[in-house]
Scaffold this motif. Structure first.
Motif, PDB file in Angstrom:
ATOM      1  N   GLY A   9       0.817  -1.218   0.000  1.00 43.74           N
ATOM      2  CA  GLY A   9       0.000   0.000   0.000  1.00 43.74           C
ATOM      3  C   GLY A   9       0.844   1.259   0.000  1.00 43.74           C
ATOM      4  O   GLY A   9       0.447   2.280   0.563  1.00 43.74           O
ATOM      5  N   ASN A  10       2.003   1.213  -0.625  1.00 39.74           N
ATOM      6  CA  ASN A  10       2.941   2.330  -0.674  1.00 39.74           C
ATOM      7  C   ASN A  10       2.252   3.602  -1.165  1.00 39.74           C
ATOM      8  O   ASN A  10       1.485   3.583  -2.121  1.00 39.74           O
ATOM      9  N   ASP A  11       2.543   4.728  -0.496  1.00 39.46           N
ATOM     10  CA  ASP A  11       1.922   6.005  -0.847  1.00 39.46           C
ATOM     11  C   ASP A  11       2.276   6.465  -2.263  1.00 39.46           C
ATOM     12  O   ASP A  11       1.451   7.072  -2.946  1.00 39.46           O
ATOM     13  N   ALA A  12       3.513   6.170  -2.707  1.00 42.47           N
ATOM     14  CA  ALA A  12       3.926   6.576  -4.050  1.00 42.47           C
ATOM     15  C   ALA A  12       3.092   5.853  -5.105  1.00 42.47           C
ATOM     16  O   ALA A  12       2.755   6.429  -6.149  1.00 42.47           O
ATOM     17  N   VAL A  13       2.738   4.604  -4.838  1.00 48.06           N
ATOM     18  CA  VAL A  13       1.892   3.840  -5.767  1.00 48.06           C
ATOM     19  C   VAL A  13       0.526   4.500  -5.878  1.00 48.06           C
ATOM     20  O   VAL A  13       0.009   4.732  -6.970  1.00 48.06           O
ATOM     21  N   GLY A  14      -0.069   4.829  -4.735  1.00 44.90           N
ATOM     22  CA  GLY A  14      -1.373   5.495  -4.732  1.00 44.90           C
ATOM     23  C   GLY A  14      -1.339   6.848  -5.424  1.00 44.90           C
ATOM     24  O   GLY A  14      -2.261   7.209  -6.164  1.00 44.90           O
ATOM     25  N   ALA A  15      -0.255   7.611  -5.197  1.00 48.33           N
ATOM     26  CA  ALA A  15      -0.126   8.928  -5.829  1.00 48.33           C
ATOM     27  C   ALA A  15       0.003   8.799  -7.345  1.00 48.33           C
ATOM     28  O   ALA A  15      -0.613   9.564  -8.094  1.00 48.33           O
ATOM     29  N   ASP A  17      -1.103   6.320  -9.207  1.00 52.12           N
ATOM     30  CA  ASP A  17      -2.402   5.880  -9.739  1.00 52.12           C
ATOM     31  C   ASP A  17      -3.385   7.039  -9.831  1.00 52.12           C
ATOM     32  O   ASP A  17      -4.118   7.171 -10.819  1.00 52.12           O
ATOM     33  N   ALA A  18      -3.420   7.885  -8.805  1.00 45.84           N
ATOM     34  CA  ALA A  18      -4.335   9.031  -8.807  1.00 45.84           C
ATOM     35  C   ALA A  18      -3.961  10.008  -9.921  1.00 45.84           C
ATOM     36  O   ALA A  18      -4.835  10.539 -10.619  1.00 45.84           O
ATOM     37  N   TRP A  19      -2.653  10.253 -10.103  1.00 50.43           N
ATOM     38  CA  TRP A  19      -2.206  11.164 -11.156  1.00 50.43           C
ATOM     39  C   TRP A  19      -2.598  10.614 -12.531  1.00 50.43           C
ATOM     40  O   TRP A  19      -3.121  11.348 -13.378  1.00 50.43           O
ATOM     41  N   PHE A  20      -2.351   9.319 -12.757  1.00 51.33           N
ATOM     42  CA  PHE A  20      -2.656   8.728 -14.054  1.00 51.33           C
ATOM     43  C   PHE A  20      -4.156   8.789 -14.331  1.00 51.33           C
ATOM     44  O   PHE A  20      -4.584   9.106 -15.441  1.00 51.33           O
ATOM     45  N   ARG A  21      -4.960   8.511 -13.314  1.00 54.86           N
ATOM     46  CA  ARG A  21      -6.415   8.544 -13.480  1.00 54.86           C
ATOM     47  C   ARG A  21      -6.876   9.951 -13.846  1.00 54.86           C
ATOM     48  O   ARG A  21      -7.729  10.138 -14.717  1.00 54.86           O
ATOM     49  N   ALA A  22      -6.280  10.969 -13.182  1.00 56.30           N
ATOM     50  CA  ALA A  22      -6.642  12.355 -13.482  1.00 56.30           C
ATOM     51  C   ALA A  22      -6.246  12.728 -14.916  1.00 56.30           C
ATOM     52  O   ALA A  22      -7.014  13.394 -15.628  1.00 56.30           O
ATOM     53  N   GLU A  23      -5.065  12.273 -15.345  1.00 54.43           N
ATOM     54  CA  GLU A  23      -4.620  12.556 -16.714  1.00 54.43           C
ATOM     55  C   GLU A  23      -5.529  11.870 -17.733  1.00 54.43           C
ATOM     56  O   GLU A  23      -5.853  12.449 -18.769  1.00 54.43           O
ATOM     57  N   LEU A  95     -10.237  -3.810  -6.799  1.00 54.83           N
ATOM     58  CA  LEU A  95     -10.380  -3.029  -8.028  1.00 54.83           C
ATOM     59  C   LEU A  95     -10.607  -1.562  -7.660  1.00 54.83           C
ATOM     60  O   LEU A  95     -11.049  -1.257  -6.550  1.00 54.83           O
ATOM     61  N   PRO A  96     -10.312  -0.646  -8.586  1.00 52.42           N
ATOM     62  CA  PRO A  96     -10.520   0.778  -8.273  1.00 52.42           C
ATOM     63  C   PRO A  96     -11.990   1.101  -8.053  1.00 52.42           C
ATOM     64  O   PRO A  96     -12.875   0.414  -8.579  1.00 52.42           O
ATOM     65  N   LEU A  97     -12.216   2.151  -7.281  1.00 49.65           N
ATOM     66  CA  LEU A  97     -13.588   2.627  -7.092  1.00 49.65           C
ATOM     67  C   LEU A  97     -14.071   3.226  -8.404  1.00 49.65           C
ATOM     68  O   LEU A  97     -13.378   4.055  -8.997  1.00 49.65           O
ATOM     69  N   PRO A  98     -15.239   2.825  -8.882  1.00 54.22           N
ATOM     70  CA  PRO A  98     -15.755   3.394 -10.137  1.00 54.22           C
ATOM     71  C   PRO A  98     -15.961   4.897 -10.016  1.00 54.22           C
ATOM     72  O   PRO A  98     -16.238   5.423  -8.938  1.00 54.22           O
ATOM     73  N   ALA A  99     -15.818   5.583 -11.137  1.00 49.64           N
ATOM     74  CA  ALA A  99     -15.957   7.041 -11.169  1.00 49.64           C
ATOM     75  C   ALA A  99     -17.338   7.493 -10.738  1.00 49.64           C
ATOM     76  O   ALA A  99     -17.501   8.589 -10.218  1.00 49.64           O
ATOM     77  N   HIS A 160      -8.686  -1.454 -13.561  1.00 45.11           N
ATOM     78  CA  HIS A 160      -7.364  -1.509 -12.938  1.00 45.11           C
ATOM     79  C   HIS A 160      -6.851  -0.120 -12.633  1.00 45.11           C
ATOM     80  O   HIS A 160      -7.245   0.854 -13.265  1.00 45.11           O
ATOM     81  N   HIS A 161      -5.924  -0.073 -11.685  1.00 47.59           N
ATOM     82  CA  HIS A 161      -5.120   1.123 -11.448  1.00 47.59           C
ATOM     83  C   HIS A 161      -3.970   1.095 -12.464  1.00 47.59           C
ATOM     84  O   HIS A 161      -3.654   0.046 -13.032  1.00 47.59           O
ATOM     85  N   ALA A 162      -3.311   2.235 -12.651  1.00 51.20           N
ATOM     86  CA  ALA A 162      -2.191   2.303 -13.596  1.00 51.20           C
ATOM     87  C   ALA A 162      -1.063   1.354 -13.195  1.00 51.20           C
ATOM     88  O   ALA A 162      -0.435   0.737 -14.060  1.00 51.20           O
ATOM     89  N   THR A 163      -0.804   1.203 -11.894  1.00 52.13           N
ATOM     90  CA  THR A 163       0.268   0.293 -11.476  1.00 52.13           C
ATOM     91  C   THR A 163      -0.116  -1.169 -11.693  1.00 52.13           C
ATOM     92  O   THR A 163       0.764  -2.013 -11.865  1.00 52.13           O
ATOM     93  N   ASP A 164      -1.409  -1.466 -11.729  1.00 49.49           N
ATOM     94  CA  ASP A 164      -1.847  -2.822 -12.083  1.00 49.49           C
ATOM     95  C   ASP A 164      -1.485  -3.111 -13.537  1.00 49.49           C
ATOM     96  O   ASP A 164      -1.062  -4.213 -13.891  1.00 49.49           O
TER      97      ASP A 164
END
Length: 196
Positions: A9-15, A17-23, A95-99, A160-164
């Motif tokens: 659950g590394n914070d960098a992984v979450g960050a 994934d969030a950045w990629f989803r926003a892009e 799995l990621p939370l749906p939008a 999936h998340h981007a890291t997945d």
């Protein structure tokens, strides 16, 4: 290493994934649009491209009269699926939370099987022609576009998340390098003599 980071659950992984989803949202449009979610356009396009890539790879091998290579490719996909399933159970990343805010679907997010299969298909296609030829470069271009399109499609599909996806690409590379060596071997030449 990526598996360990995702599992912890590394914070960098979450960050990331969030950045990629926003892009992805910025490039593809609002997250409530038809591109997003299971069954949305991104999900359908990614799955259709993966199916087309698999049919093309197997078709190339059959056209070149390489039935043993087809078996190696199918065996590689089976091994990839088994490892993907084992990693999914081991890491147990949801799995990621749906939008749209609904609950995520059942299953595990890490790694992406679509991305792994697309990468494996790319390596199979690269193993067939001689390296550096026009056909090889065409396979590299089309195969890389397949991996990118299938991989990116998994994020707006809420699959999936981007890291997945990155984990899936790495898994596809690991299995694909072994399979590609077998697929790239020349077919045995007929001896001209019949054996009885």
């Amino acid at each position: 290493m990526l598996t360990a980071l995702v599992a912890s659950g590394n914070d960098a992984v979450g960050a990331f994934d969030a950045w990629f989803r926003a892009e992805a949202g910025r490039v593809l449009g609002a997250s409530a649009g038809s591109w997003y979610g299971p069954g949305g356009t991104a999900d359908a396009v990614g799955s259709a491209l993966l199916g087309a890539g698999l049919i093309a790879a197997l078709g190339v091998l059959l056209h070149r009269r390489r039935p043993a290579a087809v078996l190696w490719a199918l065996g590689g996909l089976s091994v990839q699926f088994a490892v993907e399933t084992a990693l999914g159970t081991l890491v147990a990343r949801p799995l990621p939370l749906p939008a749209d805010g609904s609950a995520p679907g059942p299953g595990h997010g890490f790694p992406s099987g679509h991305a792994a299969s697309a990468t494996l298909i790319l390596l199979i296609l690269l193993a067939v022609p001689r390296t550096g030829t026009r056909t090889w470069w065409s396979c590299l271009g089309l195969g890389s576009a397949l991996v990118a399109a299938v991989g990116v499609s998994r994020v707006p599909a809420d699959a999936h998340h981007a890291t997945d996806v990155a984990g899936g690409v790495l898994l596809g590379l690991a299995v694909g390098l072994v399979v590609a060596r077998r697929v790239g071997l020349p077919s045995p030449k007929p001896s001209g003599k019949e054996t009885r």
